[in-house]
Design a protein around this motif. Structure first.
Motif, mmCIF file in Angstrom:
data_model
loop_
_atom_site.group_PDB
_atom_site.id
_atom_site.type_symbol
_atom_site.label_atom_id
_atom_site.label_comp_id
_atom_site.label_asym_id
_atom_site.label_seq_id
_atom_site.Cartn_x
_atom_site.Cartn_y
_atom_site.Cartn_z
ATOM 1 N N LEU A 1 17.080 119.565 25.618
ATOM 2 C CA LEU A 1 17.514 119.106 24.297
ATOM 3 C C LEU A 1 18.938 119.564 23.996
ATOM 4 O O LEU A 1 19.722 118.846 23.386
ATOM 5 C CB LEU A 1 16.553 119.653 23.229
ATOM 6 C CG LEU A 1 16.800 119.224 21.780
ATOM 7 C CD1 LEU A 1 16.599 117.724 21.647
ATOM 8 C CD2 LEU A 1 15.883 119.971 20.840
ATOM 9 N N MET B 1 9.082 115.995 22.341
ATOM 10 C CA MET B 1 8.718 117.382 22.607
ATOM 11 C C MET B 1 7.355 117.707 22.008
ATOM 12 O O MET B 1 6.520 118.362 22.638
ATOM 13 C CB MET B 1 9.782 118.319 22.048
ATOM 14 C CG MET B 1 11.097 118.298 22.797
ATOM 15 S SD MET B 1 12.369 119.298 21.976
ATOM 16 C CE MET B 1 11.593 120.911 21.985
ATOM 17 N N SER C 1 13.846 113.627 22.452
ATOM 18 C CA SER C 1 13.756 113.679 20.998
ATOM 19 C C SER C 1 12.764 114.775 20.604
ATOM 20 O O SER C 1 11.924 115.206 21.400
ATOM 21 C CB SER C 1 13.267 112.340 20.450
ATOM 22 O OG SER C 1 11.919 112.108 20.840
ATOM 23 N N ARG C 2 12.863 115.217 19.367
ATOM 24 C CA ARG C 2 11.903 116.209 18.877
ATOM 25 C C ARG C 2 10.483 115.653 18.870
ATOM 26 O O ARG C 2 9.518 116.373 19.121
ATOM 27 C CB ARG C 2 12.312 116.669 17.472
ATOM 28 C CG ARG C 2 13.572 117.535 17.465
ATOM 29 C CD ARG C 2 14.004 117.885 16.055
ATOM 30 N NE ARG C 2 15.141 118.797 16.060
ATOM 31 C CZ ARG C 2 16.406 118.430 16.216
ATOM 32 N NH1 ARG C 2 16.687 117.144 16.387
ATOM 33 N NH2 ARG C 2 17.375 119.324 16.220
ATOM 34 N N GLN C 3 10.362 114.350 18.582
ATOM 35 C CA GLN C 3 9.034 113.731 18.599
ATOM 36 C C GLN C 3 8.419 113.787 19.993
ATOM 37 O O GLN C 3 7.222 114.053 20.146
ATOM 38 C CB GLN C 3 9.119 112.278 18.132
ATOM 39 C CG GLN C 3 9.561 112.107 16.692
ATOM 40 C CD GLN C 3 11.052 111.852 16.570
ATOM 41 O OE1 GLN C 3 11.858 112.478 17.268
ATOM 42 N NE2 GLN C 3 11.428 110.930 15.687
ATOM 43 N N SER D 1 12.038 122.053 27.703
ATOM 44 C CA SER D 1 12.381 120.997 26.755
ATOM 45 C C SER D 1 13.584 121.386 25.908
ATOM 46 O O SER D 1 14.459 120.566 25.634
ATOM 47 C CB SER D 1 11.184 120.697 25.854
ATOM 48 O OG SER D 1 10.121 120.159 26.604
ATOM 49 N N VAL D 2 13.623 122.646 25.491
ATOM 50 C CA VAL D 2 14.746 123.103 24.679
ATOM 51 C C VAL D 2 16.033 123.066 25.479
ATOM 52 O O VAL D 2 17.090 122.660 24.983
ATOM 53 C CB VAL D 2 14.466 124.523 24.130
ATOM 54 C CG1 VAL D 2 15.722 125.101 23.502
ATOM 55 C CG2 VAL D 2 13.331 124.483 23.124
#
Length: 331
Positions: free
Chosen positions: A26, A38, A34-36, A22-23
């Protein structure tokens, strides 16, 4: 889900790998998570459902507890939409956002591997969908495991759908389903096509389970990346729900069912989930049959991602609302 499971080393290792992926997305991809999103992905892994599905003991517990949770909106969930409790053919149906005067109608079939009740996430999603689209959203407690098979589920849903189109033009009806509910929605529409009956104006599928036996040989690679679903576990439950029907029957595998006659189809799927390949294949079949359709692929996203209140889920919700209101025509 199953609170009895702790987080073992294998789960922690898998979580670390998913977080790393995910990172990378990102920071390196043009269209990143989005961070949400993740955080939702990590919470799905922590739910323990994948582990529970992967063992016969875990599946047995799911089957034992199926149906014990009262059907309806949990008391802890506060919705903006009005909620009306109805019964149809002896089973409860919840109707969100019923208003005087004409409204679009959404018949929403929830997912849950044919054993789980609709979750808090489902009810919150149905509420946002009703408010955004202005539609009535009908959520039935359709027959499911352990006491029913796909035949009983479709017989019930066929009757309910017929009752709805007796009151509402089919052009104003959307049949929507996520995961297991998405497979049922596709099978029901194919049954209507086969019988020459009016099909819904719109069919909206979120990560649909289109083959109960999950036979695509390329699926294991996607199963390893799916933080929520276990392939072997779903195959075991799918075999029970199939009730002895042939693996090529459209009720068991709408992926290979009759499509010519469908009116408008919208599909959403993530790339990090078990249902990705079959959803793409289904979209390709729709195109080959000249059925108007739109496929939305959520890069790096998890199973049924439009259900969640993330930026990616909100974008999907807005697209669905336009479909339900008839504001867009898919090619």
């Amino acid at each position: 889900m199953n609170k009895g499971y702790g987080i073992d080393q294998q789960t922690l290792k898998a979580m670390a790998g998913n977080l790393k992926d995910s990172v990378v997305e990102l920071t390196q991809c043009g269209e990143h998570l989005s961070r949400q999103a993740m955080l939702v992905s990590l919470s799905l892994q922590l739910s323990g459902l994948k582990r529970q599905l992967s063992t016969s003991t875990g599946r047995a517990k799911l089957l034992q507890t199926a149906g014990r949770t009262p059907f309806g909106v949990p008391r802890s969930v506060h919705l903006t939409s009005s909620v009306t409790k109805k019964r149809f053919a002896g089973r409860p149906v919840m109707v969100l956002n019923a208003q005087p005067g004409p409204q679009p109608v959404v018949l929403a079939l929830y997912g849950g591997a044919y054993v789980l009740a609709p979750t808090k996430v489902h009810w919150q999603f149905y509420d946002r969908l009703a408010q955004t689209s202005g539609a009535q959203v009908w959520v039935p407690d359709y027959p499911h495991l352990p006491g029913a098979t796909v035949d009983q589920a479709l017989a019930y849903l066929h009757r309910l759908y017929a009752a709805l189109y007796d009151q509402t033009p089919v052009s104003q009806i959307t049949l929507l389903g996520d995961s297991a509910g998405g497979g049922l929605a596709a099978s029901l529409t194919e049954e209507l096509v086969t019988q020459g009956l009016p099909v819904p104006g719109h069919l909206v599928l979120l990560s649909p389970w289109l083959d109960l036996h999950l036979t695509n040989p390329a699926l294991p690679a996607y199963a390893r990346r799916d933080v929520l679903l276990d392939q072997a576990g779903l195959q075991a439950l799918g075999a029970k729900f199939a009730g002895g029907r042939s693996a090529v029957n459209y009720r068991v595998a709408p992926l290979r069912g009759p499509l010519n006659g469908m009116r408008d189809v919208q599909l959403f799927v993530g790339t990090k989930e078990l249902m990705c390949l079959d959803t793409i294949e289904f979209a390709n079949r729709l195109a080959s049959e000249d059925v108007p359709a739109q496929l939305v692929i959520g890069r790096g996203l998890y199973h049924a991602y439009p259900l969640y209140a993330t930026p990616e889920g909100q974008a999907a919700l807005l697209a669905m609302a336009k479909t339900i209101k008839g504001e867009v025509k898919h090619d």
